[in-house]
Scaffold this active site. Structure first.
Site, PDB file in Angstrom:
ATOM      1  CG  ASP A 141      -2.053  -0.653   1.135  1.00 15.57           C
ATOM      2  OD1 ASP A 141      -2.200  -1.834   0.295  1.00 15.57           O
ATOM      3  OD2 ASP A 141      -2.946  -0.693   1.854  1.00 15.57           O
TER       4      ASP A 141
ATOM      5  CG  HIS B  64       2.498   0.101   4.587  1.00 22.46           C
ATOM      6  ND1 HIS B  64       2.097  -0.910   5.574  1.00 22.46           N
ATOM      7  CD2 HIS B  64       1.084   0.614   4.215  1.00 22.46           C
ATOM      8  CE1 HIS B  64       0.927  -0.803   6.285  1.00 22.46           C
ATOM      9  NE2 HIS B  64       0.244   0.080   5.557  1.00 22.46           N
TER      10      HIS B  64
HETATM   11 ZN   LIG Z   1      -2.862   3.414   2.952  1.00 22.45          ZN
END
Ligand SMILES: [Zn+2]
Length: 241
Positions: free
Chosen positions: A47, A193
């Protein structure tokens, strides 16, 4: 994540079609060949990218492992780093929408949220010629209004069931110790992430420790039809790699 939210997520995942609301790919057909039936198929997702340093590191780590991932990108970052969006697609990974400015669904009006989703969708299409309906709301938050609009727009909402908490990792030992403690289940959707430094290290640690037991695939392997190649709209010059 609170117990109440986990419960709601579990109930929703139990009643809604998997190609519209996915928390884990458990039970979806594995593309693992029968001779290698002990190999568990997982989907590692990334992400908040792209990021000039960490996204290439993640892509290199996936290439080294021969694995595929799914990238839920932020539109405004994609606009700044189009070559990374193109690299993600060219190298066979799936791409998804994470809104244009990472606006929290709980803090944003439904109209603005939808506008961000549409704007990101259009940008990704212009950059890659790919149209994706994969969508991860920032922070995994959903309100009934946003959920309804995403549903009406045909989006496939993808959450996760495994969170290594890479945002709290602070040294190289952390990815290693997490990967050794992780017991894979077929269909796990892992949250990382690529805006942060340790996502690539987690992929390397995982593939180094468990290459024989697991394989990461793109979400599109489980949900075919969520990503299509379509012509770029007239008047738009597709950006080449
Ligand atoms: Zn996010």
């Amino acid at each position: 994540m609170s117990v109440a939210r986990q419960l709601v997520k579990k109930i929703m995942a139990g009643v809604l079609p998997r190609d519209r609301f996915l928390v884990s790919g458990q039970g979806l057909s594995a593309s693992v060949d029968s001779e290698n039936s002990t190999l568990k198929e997982i989907a590692i997702t990334f992400d908040d990218g792209p990021h000039p340093e960490w996204t290439p590191d993640v892509l290199d780590a996936l290439a080294e492992a021969g694995w595929k991932g799914t990238f839920f990108v932020i539109g405004e970052r994609a606009a700044e780093l189009p070559h990374l969006i193109q690299r993600i697609v060219v190298e066979g990974h799936a791409i998804g929408n994470h809104t244009y400015t990472h606006s929290d669904p709980k803090q944003t009006s439904t109209a603005k949220f939808q506008e961000e989703v549409r704007r990101t969708d259009k940008l990704l299409n212009e950059l890659t010629g790919v149209r994706t309906v994969l969508m991860r709301p920032p922070k995994g938050h959903l309100t009934p209004g946003k959920f309804r609009e995403l549903w009406r727009g045909g989006q496939s909402i993808v959450l996760w069931n495994v969170d290594p908490q890479d945002f709290s990792m602070s040294d190289e030992a952390a990815p290693m110790s997490w990967s050794h403690s992780y017991v894979a289940e077929h269909g796990d959707v892992i949250l990382l992430h690529d805006r942060l430094p340790y996502a690539g290290a987690v992929v390397r640690a995982l593939s180094g420790a468990q290459q024989e037991q697991i394989r990461s695939v793109a979400i599109t392997n489980w949900l075919p039809g969520t990503q299509r190649t379509i012509p770029v709209p007239p008047g738009v010059t597709a950006v080449s790699r």
